[in-house]
Enzyme design. Structure first.
Site, PDB file in Angstrom:
ATOM      1  N   TYR A 151     -12.154  -2.569  -3.482  1.00  0.00           N
ATOM      2  CA  TYR A 151     -12.708  -2.688  -2.128  1.00  0.00           C
ATOM      3  C   TYR A 151     -14.245  -2.616  -2.123  1.00  0.00           C
ATOM      4  O   TYR A 151     -14.830  -2.218  -1.110  1.00  0.00           O
ATOM      5  CB  TYR A 151     -12.132  -1.590  -1.233  1.00  0.00           C
ATOM      6  CG  TYR A 151     -10.755  -1.922  -0.669  1.00  0.00           C
ATOM      7  CD1 TYR A 151     -10.505  -3.119  -0.002  1.00  0.00           C
ATOM      8  CD2 TYR A 151      -9.696  -1.008  -0.770  1.00  0.00           C
ATOM      9  CE1 TYR A 151      -9.256  -3.417   0.524  1.00  0.00           C
ATOM     10  CE2 TYR A 151      -8.436  -1.303  -0.239  1.00  0.00           C
ATOM     11  CZ  TYR A 151      -8.236  -2.508   0.406  1.00  0.00           C
ATOM     12  OH  TYR A 151      -6.999  -2.806   0.940  1.00  0.00           O
ATOM     13  N   ARG A 153      -1.628 -14.704   3.676  1.00  0.00           N
ATOM     14  CA  ARG A 153      -2.381 -13.918   4.670  1.00  0.00           C
ATOM     15  C   ARG A 153      -1.746 -14.059   6.052  1.00  0.00           C
ATOM     16  O   ARG A 153      -1.702 -13.090   6.818  1.00  0.00           O
ATOM     17  CB  ARG A 153      -3.849 -14.375   4.719  1.00  0.00           C
ATOM     18  CG  ARG A 153      -4.661 -14.036   3.495  1.00  0.00           C
ATOM     19  CD  ARG A 153      -5.183 -12.623   3.504  1.00  0.00           C
ATOM     20  NE  ARG A 153      -6.086 -12.345   4.599  1.00  0.00           N
ATOM     21  CZ  ARG A 153      -6.811 -11.230   4.706  1.00  0.00           C
ATOM     22  NH1 ARG A 153      -6.733 -10.285   3.766  1.00  0.00           N
ATOM     23  NH2 ARG A 153      -7.597 -11.029   5.722  1.00  0.00           N
ATOM     24  N   GLU A 184      -9.084 -10.426  -8.177  1.00  0.00           N
ATOM     25  CA  GLU A 184      -8.143  -9.308  -8.040  1.00  0.00           C
ATOM     26  C   GLU A 184      -7.023  -9.378  -9.087  1.00  0.00           C
ATOM     27  O   GLU A 184      -6.555  -8.340  -9.573  1.00  0.00           O
ATOM     28  CB  GLU A 184      -7.579  -9.270  -6.610  1.00  0.00           C
ATOM     29  CG  GLU A 184      -8.659  -8.839  -5.624  1.00  0.00           C
ATOM     30  CD  GLU A 184      -8.266  -8.954  -4.149  1.00  0.00           C
ATOM     31  OE1 GLU A 184      -7.107  -9.284  -3.852  1.00  0.00           O
ATOM     32  OE2 GLU A 184      -9.144  -8.716  -3.306  1.00  0.00           O
ATOM     33  N   PHE A 210     -15.489   3.555   7.292  1.00  0.00           N
ATOM     34  CA  PHE A 210     -14.101   3.916   6.985  1.00  0.00           C
ATOM     35  C   PHE A 210     -13.808   3.886   5.481  1.00  0.00           C
ATOM     36  O   PHE A 210     -12.669   4.116   5.073  1.00  0.00           O
ATOM     37  CB  PHE A 210     -13.128   3.001   7.737  1.00  0.00           C
ATOM     38  CG  PHE A 210     -13.275   1.521   7.462  1.00  0.00           C
ATOM     39  CD1 PHE A 210     -12.753   0.949   6.302  1.00  0.00           C
ATOM     40  CD2 PHE A 210     -13.947   0.697   8.355  1.00  0.00           C
ATOM     41  CE1 PHE A 210     -12.883  -0.408   6.042  1.00  0.00           C
ATOM     42  CE2 PHE A 210     -14.090  -0.670   8.097  1.00  0.00           C
ATOM     43  CZ  PHE A 210     -13.558  -1.224   6.944  1.00  0.00           C
ATOM     44  N   ARG A 242       2.572  -6.988   9.169  1.00  0.00           N
ATOM     45  CA  ARG A 242       1.840  -5.939   9.897  1.00  0.00           C
ATOM     46  C   ARG A 242       2.280  -5.883  11.367  1.00  0.00           C
ATOM     47  O   ARG A 242       2.366  -4.808  11.950  1.00  0.00           O
ATOM     48  CB  ARG A 242       0.335  -6.176   9.771  1.00  0.00           C
ATOM     49  CG  ARG A 242      -0.199  -5.856   8.372  1.00  0.00           C
ATOM     50  CD  ARG A 242      -1.561  -6.455   8.169  1.00  0.00           C
ATOM     51  NE  ARG A 242      -2.215  -5.994   6.946  1.00  0.00           N
ATOM     52  CZ  ARG A 242      -3.329  -6.529   6.465  1.00  0.00           C
ATOM     53  NH1 ARG A 242      -3.912  -7.533   7.104  1.00  0.00           N
ATOM     54  NH2 ARG A 242      -3.877  -6.070   5.355  1.00  0.00           N
ATOM     55  N   LYS A 267       0.833  -1.196   0.000  1.00  0.00           N
ATOM     56  CA  LYS A 267       0.000   0.000   0.000  1.00  0.00           C
ATOM     57  C   LYS A 267       0.877   1.259   0.000  1.00  0.00           C
ATOM     58  O   LYS A 267       2.106   1.174   0.209  1.00  0.00           O
ATOM     59  CB  LYS A 267      -0.922  -0.035   1.231  1.00  0.00           C
ATOM     60  CG  LYS A 267      -1.953  -1.171   1.167  1.00  0.00           C
ATOM     61  CD  LYS A 267      -2.821  -1.191   2.424  1.00  0.00           C
ATOM     62  CE  LYS A 267      -3.915  -2.233   2.340  1.00  0.00           C
ATOM     63  NZ  LYS A 267      -4.751  -2.258   3.566  1.00  0.00           N
ATOM     64  N   THR A 319      -5.614  -8.037  10.224  1.00  0.00           N
ATOM     65  CA  THR A 319      -5.932  -6.722   9.645  1.00  0.00           C
ATOM     66  C   THR A 319      -5.505  -5.586  10.565  1.00  0.00           C
ATOM     67  O   THR A 319      -4.916  -4.602  10.120  1.00  0.00           O
ATOM     68  CB  THR A 319      -7.452  -6.644   9.382  1.00  0.00           C
ATOM     69  OG1 THR A 319      -7.813  -7.734   8.521  1.00  0.00           O
ATOM     70  CG2 THR A 319      -7.838  -5.329   8.735  1.00  0.00           C
ATOM     71  N   HIS A 376      -1.766  -5.412   1.407  1.00  0.00           N
ATOM     72  CA  HIS A 376      -3.033  -6.086   1.121  1.00  0.00           C
ATOM     73  C   HIS A 376      -2.741  -7.489   0.632  1.00  0.00           C
ATOM     74  O   HIS A 376      -1.765  -7.698  -0.099  1.00  0.00           O
ATOM     75  CB  HIS A 376      -3.805  -5.329   0.033  1.00  0.00           C
ATOM     76  CG  HIS A 376      -4.909  -6.151  -0.579  1.00  0.00           C
ATOM     77  ND1 HIS A 376      -6.125  -6.305   0.042  1.00  0.00           N
ATOM     78  CD2 HIS A 376      -4.951  -6.915  -1.702  1.00  0.00           C
ATOM     79  CE1 HIS A 376      -6.881  -7.123  -0.697  1.00  0.00           C
ATOM     80  NE2 HIS A 376      -6.186  -7.505  -1.760  1.00  0.00           N
ATOM     81  N   ASN A 432      -1.957   0.014   7.308  1.00  0.00           N
ATOM     82  CA  ASN A 432      -1.459  -1.341   7.604  1.00  0.00           C
ATOM     83  C   ASN A 432      -0.608  -1.964   6.489  1.00  0.00           C
ATOM     84  O   ASN A 432      -0.474  -3.166   6.384  1.00  0.00           O
ATOM     85  CB  ASN A 432      -2.590  -2.252   8.072  1.00  0.00           C
ATOM     86  CG  ASN A 432      -3.612  -2.532   7.011  1.00  0.00           C
ATOM     87  OD1 ASN A 432      -3.539  -2.005   5.902  1.00  0.00           O
ATOM     88  ND2 ASN A 432      -4.579  -3.376   7.328  1.00  0.00           N
TER      89      ASN A 432
HETATM   90  P1  DAT Z   1      -7.662  -7.089   5.117  1.00  0.00           P
HETATM   91  O1  DAT Z   1      -6.856  -5.952   4.519  1.00  0.00           O
HETATM   92  O2  DAT Z   1      -6.920  -7.767   6.243  1.00  0.00           O
HETATM   93  O3  DAT Z   1      -8.168  -8.055   4.080  1.00  0.00           O
HETATM   94  P2  DAT Z   1     -10.366  -6.038   5.217  1.00  0.00           P
HETATM   95  O4  DAT Z   1     -10.559  -6.597   3.838  1.00  0.00           O
HETATM   96  O5  DAT Z   1     -11.408  -6.345   6.233  1.00  0.00           O
HETATM   97  O6  DAT Z   1      -8.948  -6.436   5.811  1.00  0.00           O
HETATM   98  O7  DAT Z   1     -10.274  -4.452   5.125  1.00  0.00           O
HETATM   99  C1  DAT Z   1      -9.545  -3.843   4.088  1.00  0.00           C
HETATM  100  C2  DAT Z   1      -8.789  -2.685   4.629  1.00  0.00           C
HETATM  101  O8  DAT Z   1      -9.693  -1.715   5.155  1.00  0.00           O
HETATM  102  C3  DAT Z   1      -7.869  -3.018   5.804  1.00  0.00           C
HETATM  103  O9  DAT Z   1      -6.621  -3.534   5.379  1.00  0.00           O
HETATM  104  C4  DAT Z   1      -7.726  -1.686   6.457  1.00  0.00           C
HETATM  105  C5  DAT Z   1      -9.107  -1.083   6.282  1.00  0.00           C
HETATM  106  N1  DAT Z   1      -9.941  -1.347   7.467  1.00  0.00           N
HETATM  107  C6  DAT Z   1     -10.497  -2.524   7.822  1.00  0.00           C
HETATM  108  N2  DAT Z   1     -11.162  -2.422   8.976  1.00  0.00           N
HETATM  109  C7  DAT Z   1     -11.012  -1.125   9.361  1.00  0.00           C
HETATM  110  C8  DAT Z   1     -11.463  -0.366  10.468  1.00  0.00           C
HETATM  111  N3  DAT Z   1     -12.214  -0.927  11.443  1.00  0.00           N
HETATM  112  N4  DAT Z   1     -11.097   0.940  10.540  1.00  0.00           N
HETATM  113  C9  DAT Z   1     -10.350   1.513   9.578  1.00  0.00           C
HETATM  114  N5  DAT Z   1      -9.899   0.856   8.489  1.00  0.00           N
HETATM  115  C10 DAT Z   1     -10.221  -0.447   8.390  1.00  0.00           C
HETATM  116 MG    MG Z   2      -9.565  -7.876   2.620  1.00  0.00          MG
END
Ligand code: DAT
Ligand code: MG
Length: 142
Positions: free
Chosen positions: A43, A79, A120, A51, A96, A3, A85, A109, A106
């Protein structure tokens, strides 16, 4: 994907090195500055989250490094290498866990299933990926 914060913080080589050293094979790699619409598609499953707008702002804030890694169980194991996450829940030794503090920064991805990986890969690499035989194969797989 690395990222924008991972790129700005010079973590590109470190993250690539972890996947290389693990034994996975690189099948595609590029730096990109995606449009917001592309990130919104990436996304899309999170579009209802509070968020979401901040997530798109962050992801559009600089270049990202997109990669495809191949290998046995690479989605699941990849992963694990990324970590949870939320960095506060990511084990030390994960990317992370080692390199970031907040969920909104974080660093990386990773696709969360083989179905999402296929989706993707098509989204980020419409030109296709590289097929090649790694000479290390017999030293990594029995
Ligand atoms: P991951 O990246 O582990 O697959 P995700 O798909 O649930 O997690 O979410 C995508 C991204 O969105 C994550 O890397 C960071 C952001 N995100 C997720 N949960 C969040 C939250 N509670 N507050 C802020 N950003 C968040
Ligand atoms: Mg995800």
């Amino acid at each position: 994907m690395i990222k924008p914060d991972g790129v700005q913080r010079n973590l590109v080589g470190e993250i690539i090195a972890r996947f290389e050293k693990k034994g996975y094979k690189l099948a595609a790699l590029k730096m990109a500055r995606p449009e917001r619409s592309h990130l919104e598609e990436h996304y899309a499953d999170l579009s209802g989250k509070g968020f979401f707008a901040g997530l798109i702002d962050y992801m559009a804030s600089g270049p990202v490094v997109c990669m495809v890694w191949t290998g046995v169980n690479v989605v699941l194991e990849g992963r694990k290498m990324l970590g949870a996450t939320k960095p506060s829940e990511s084990a030390m030794g994960t990317i992370r866990g080692d390199f970031c503090v907040e969920v909104g920064r974080n660093v990386c991805h990773g696709s969360d299933s083989t179905d999402s990986a296929e989706h993707e890969i098509k989204l980020w690499f419409p030109e296709g990926v590289c097929e090649w035989d790694a000479c290390t194969n017999a030293w990594i797989y029995e």
